[in-house]
Enzyme design. Structure first.
Site, PDB file in Angstrom:
ATOM      1  N   GLY A 177       0.824  -1.211   0.000  1.00  0.00           N
ATOM      2  CA  GLY A 177       0.000   0.000   0.000  1.00  0.00           C
ATOM      3  C   GLY A 177       0.850   1.250   0.000  1.00  0.00           C
ATOM      4  N   LYS A 202       3.915  11.488  -3.887  1.00  0.00           N
ATOM      5  CA  LYS A 202       4.883  10.524  -3.333  1.00  0.00           C
ATOM      6  C   LYS A 202       5.803  11.301  -2.396  1.00  0.00           C
ATOM      7  CE  LYS A 202       7.928   7.006  -5.329  1.00  0.00           C
ATOM      8  NZ  LYS A 202       8.213   6.334  -6.602  1.00  0.00           N
ATOM      9  N   ASP A 248       9.461   6.153   7.073  1.00  0.00           N
ATOM     10  CA  ASP A 248       9.149   7.501   7.557  1.00  0.00           C
ATOM     11  C   ASP A 248       8.118   8.221   6.680  1.00  0.00           C
ATOM     12  OD1 ASP A 248      10.621   8.068   5.294  1.00  0.00           O
ATOM     13  OD2 ASP A 248      12.286   9.029   6.352  1.00  0.00           O
ATOM     14  N   GLY A 249       7.723   7.576   5.576  1.00  0.00           N
ATOM     15  CA  GLY A 249       6.708   8.189   4.702  1.00  0.00           C
ATOM     16  C   GLY A 249       7.244   9.320   3.839  1.00  0.00           C
ATOM     17  N   ARG A 291       2.535  13.340  -9.172  1.00  0.00           N
ATOM     18  CA  ARG A 291       2.580  12.666 -10.465  1.00  0.00           C
ATOM     19  C   ARG A 291       1.179  12.346 -10.975  1.00  0.00           C
ATOM     20  NH1 ARG A 291       5.234   6.851  -8.833  1.00  0.00           N
ATOM     21  NH2 ARG A 291       3.343   5.907  -8.026  1.00  0.00           N
ATOM     22  N   ARG A 317      -2.545  -1.611  -9.969  1.00  0.00           N
ATOM     23  CA  ARG A 317      -1.382  -2.457 -10.231  1.00  0.00           C
ATOM     24  C   ARG A 317      -1.804  -3.917 -10.160  1.00  0.00           C
ATOM     25  NH1 ARG A 317       2.312   0.903  -6.983  1.00  0.00           N
ATOM     26  NH2 ARG A 317       1.114   2.776  -6.606  1.00  0.00           N
ATOM     27  N   ASP A 323       3.731  -4.975  -7.471  1.00  0.00           N
ATOM     28  CA  ASP A 323       3.102  -3.704  -7.085  1.00  0.00           C
ATOM     29  C   ASP A 323       3.623  -2.556  -7.952  1.00  0.00           C
ATOM     30  OD1 ASP A 323       5.427  -4.521  -5.403  1.00  0.00           O
ATOM     31  OD2 ASP A 323       5.343  -2.420  -4.784  1.00  0.00           O
ATOM     32  N   ASN A 324       4.608  -2.812  -8.787  1.00  0.00           N
ATOM     33  CA  ASN A 324       5.111  -1.789  -9.704  1.00  0.00           C
ATOM     34  C   ASN A 324       4.785  -2.158 -11.152  1.00  0.00           C
ATOM     35  OD1 ASN A 324       6.133  -0.377  -7.541  1.00  0.00           O
ATOM     36  ND2 ASN A 324       8.195  -1.204  -7.734  1.00  0.00           N
TER      37      ASN A 324
HETATM   38  P1  AMP Z   1       8.540   1.346  -3.889  1.00  0.00           P
HETATM   39  O1  AMP Z   1       9.880   0.708  -3.767  1.00  0.00           O
HETATM   40  O2  AMP Z   1       8.588   2.859  -3.907  1.00  0.00           O
HETATM   41  O3  AMP Z   1       7.715   0.779  -4.981  1.00  0.00           O
HETATM   42  O4  AMP Z   1       7.803   1.007  -2.500  1.00  0.00           O
HETATM   43  C1  AMP Z   1       7.500  -0.296  -2.064  1.00  0.00           C
HETATM   44  C2  AMP Z   1       6.668  -0.211  -0.801  1.00  0.00           C
HETATM   45  O5  AMP Z   1       7.405   0.383   0.263  1.00  0.00           O
HETATM   46  C3  AMP Z   1       5.406   0.614  -0.947  1.00  0.00           C
HETATM   47  O6  AMP Z   1       4.410   0.043  -0.148  1.00  0.00           O
HETATM   48  C4  AMP Z   1       5.836   1.964  -0.408  1.00  0.00           C
HETATM   49  O7  AMP Z   1       4.759   2.734   0.057  1.00  0.00           O
HETATM   50  C5  AMP Z   1       6.755   1.556   0.741  1.00  0.00           C
HETATM   51  N1  AMP Z   1       7.775   2.586   1.036  1.00  0.00           N
HETATM   52  C6  AMP Z   1       8.860   2.922   0.304  1.00  0.00           C
HETATM   53  N2  AMP Z   1       9.555   3.908   0.899  1.00  0.00           N
HETATM   54  C7  AMP Z   1       8.888   4.233   2.036  1.00  0.00           C
HETATM   55  C8  AMP Z   1       9.086   5.188   3.097  1.00  0.00           C
HETATM   56  N3  AMP Z   1      10.134   6.020   3.102  1.00  0.00           N
HETATM   57  N4  AMP Z   1       8.171   5.211   4.085  1.00  0.00           N
HETATM   58  C9  AMP Z   1       7.117   4.386   4.092  1.00  0.00           C
HETATM   59  N5  AMP Z   1       6.876   3.481   3.160  1.00  0.00           N
HETATM   60  C10 AMP Z   1       7.744   3.393   2.124  1.00  0.00           C
HETATM   61 MG    MG Z   2       5.986   0.912  -5.780  1.00  0.00          MG
END
Ligand code: AMP
Ligand code: MG
Length: 487
Positions: free
Chosen positions: A92, A115, A127-128, A178, A185, A254-255
């Site tokens: 998520g 994002k 940390d979001g 974006r 997905r 998920d991508n």
């Molecule tokens: P991504 O690698 O950007 O496709 O992210 C994979 C998963 O990790 C997704 O569920 C993202 O929301 C989560 N995620 C990536 N970076 C962070 C972050 N800094 N804080 C919280 N969730 C993250």
């Molecule tokens: Mg992703």
């Protein structure tokens, strides 16, 4: 910050309304000192958003997810995913938000999404947040793919937050806004399936059909037609990546989009030297997402989509599996056809050239490239001069002159169209060393290298004086390139 968005900004919340089980209402985290770093004005215009308004404090509040127009309902979306082959039932939007859907100037519905907008119920240990470098990286690389005509999510803006983000060292934080055809997905379907709620799965399929593959609704078996359509758009997408030497780097389920757009630019990069085993991501130690593996991985991801859809394909499981298998079996031929046709265009050959001539010519070229490892982009661009009678540029890139001459003779016999080649073989792509240079400068507060790089990649085929360094291979001392994920 107060918000008075122009009445023209209308954000629907159709995803949240139709699929509430997969949408958690949420807001962005306040930013101490918002500052706009980049804005794609052309995209803003496509969306009917006034660039001057987006630059205003109210516009920045929208781009940070702090304030939204009346009636909008920003949400964090739920999805699952196979990451490097391992299943995570609850990923998520851990650092992202869907602000809502807007209707663009062409009447198409597009997601507006953030994002790096702060923690959500999906953040797990994260940390979001996001740092300026990786968000600008998504901006410049997605801009490059878009300019090459490859379906992709688009970066509307990057806003620096004024907040430090803790990584190995503290880095300036940013939020990327974006735009996508949607953020559905393969992992969205895996999530819906895993809930065991068939009604939710069916609503998700209907939503996806309506937004992306409307012709499927008229088919005898709409969900099978949806699967067929996603197989087709993904086969075409990955062929396009392969033809320009793009390595996505983190092709988790998920991508992988349902729309067929490239999504989630993390550890992505363009090939310098041609080598199917090329991996840029620092965490992809097994080479799962190597350049040459991308078609196989896409097919694997589509098999996960098919599994999730099984109960909708047929009430009898055996028959459902047979239908899914038949659909998945179309991936390879679709991919091979898209790749061969794109390679034919890169080689300046006519559309109607016999496959029995084209396919072995392309296969032998791939063997030659794998052995000689020339810069991928320069090699194809250097073929047009060879078609015009000047073989020197391409010979400079390939040491084995005899092997090259043997292949060139076969190809030249087919009378390639050099002018057509210059229209499809890019000169300017977001080269790894240029991207790194631009991001390092931007992180230190200097945006001009990024702006110049964007100017070059926005018109990838048109050779322009003064841009020589944007067309050149990486300097020798650039070394083995590594990119980092989760950044
Ligand atoms: P991504 O690698 O950007 O496709 O992210 C994979 C998963 O990790 C997704 O569920 C993202 O929301 C989560 N995620 C990536 N970076 C962070 C972050 N800094 N804080 C919280 N969730 C993250
Ligand atoms: Mg992703």
């Amino acid at each position: 910050m107060s918000l008075a968005p122009p009445s023209t900004v209308v954000l629907d919340s159709r995803f949240a309304r139709e699929l509430p089980e997969m949408a958690v209402p949420w807001r962005g985290e306040a930013a101490p000192e918002p500052r706009l770093l980049a804005l794609d004005e052309e995209l803003a215009a496509e969306l009917g958003l006034d660039p001057d308004w987006l630059r205003s404090p109210d516009g920045l509040a929208l781009l940070l997810g702090l304030e939204v127009p009346d009636g909008a309902q920003p949400v964090a979306q739920a999805y699952s995913g196979h990451q490097f082959g391992g299943y995570s039932p609850r990923l998520g939007d851990g650092r992202a938000l869907l602000l809502g859907e807007l209707v663009d100037a062409d009447g198409s519905v597009r997601d507006l999404h953030l994002k790096g907008s702060g923690r959500t119920p999906f953040s797990r240990g994260g940390d979001g947040l996001a740092a300026v470098g990786p968000m600008l990286r998504e901006l410049v690389v997605s801009r490059g793919l878009h300019a090459l005509g490859i379906p992709t999510t688009r970066a509307l803006a990057v806003v620096a937050t004024g907040r430090a983000v803790r990584r190995e060292t503290p880095l300036p934080g940013a939020v990327l806004a974006r735009v996508a055809a949607s953020h559905l997905r393969v992992g969205s379907f895996q999530y819906a399936r895993a809930t065991g709620d068939l009604d939710l799965l069916r609503r998700l399929a209907d939503h996806a059909i309506d937004r992306h593959h409307p012709a499927a609704s008229a088919a005898d078996n709409p969900c099978l037609a949806l699967l067929d359509a996603v197989v087709a758009v993904q086969a075409s997408l990955v062929a396009r990546w392969m033809l320009v030497g793009f390595v996505h780097g983190v092709m988790n389920t998920d991508n992988t989009t349902i729309s067929g757009e490239t999504i989630d630019y993390g550890p992505c990069a363009f090939l310098d030297a041609f080598d199917p085993a090329t991996v840029y991501s620092s965490i992809d130690s097994g080479g799962r997402y190597a350049y040459g593996n991308q078609p196989a991985v896409a097919e694997w991801n589509l098999a996960r989509l098919a599994e999730a859809l099984l109960p909708l394909l047929h009430e009898d499981q055996e028959q459902a599996v047979a239908l899914a298998t038949r659909s998945l079996e179309t991936f390879r031929p679709r991919y091979e056809a898209a790749y061969a046709s794109g390679a034919g265009a890169k080689l300046g050959l006519p559309d109607d050239l016999d496959d029995e001539v084209l396919v072995p010519l392309v296969a032998d070229l791939m063997d030659l490239l794998t052995r000689a490892r020339p810069d991928h982009t320069l090699f194809f661009r250097a073929l047009a001069p060879a078609a015009r009678g000047d073989g020197a540029p391409v010979h400079e890139l390939v040491a084995d002159a005899a092997a090259l001459d043997g292949w060139l003779a076969r190809w030249l016999d087919l009378e390639p169209d050099a002018a057509a080649m210059d229209r499809v073989n890019p000169l300017y792509i977001p080269r790894n060393h240029l991207v790194e240079e631009a991001l390092a400068a931007a992180t230190d507060g200097d945006l001009s290298p990024l702006e110049r790089l964007l100017e070059a990649v926005d018109a990838p085929y048109d050779e322009r004086p003064g841009l020589e360094r944007y067309a050149a291979a990486a300097p020798e001392d650039f070394g083995a390139y590594r990119t980092f994920c989760g950044t």
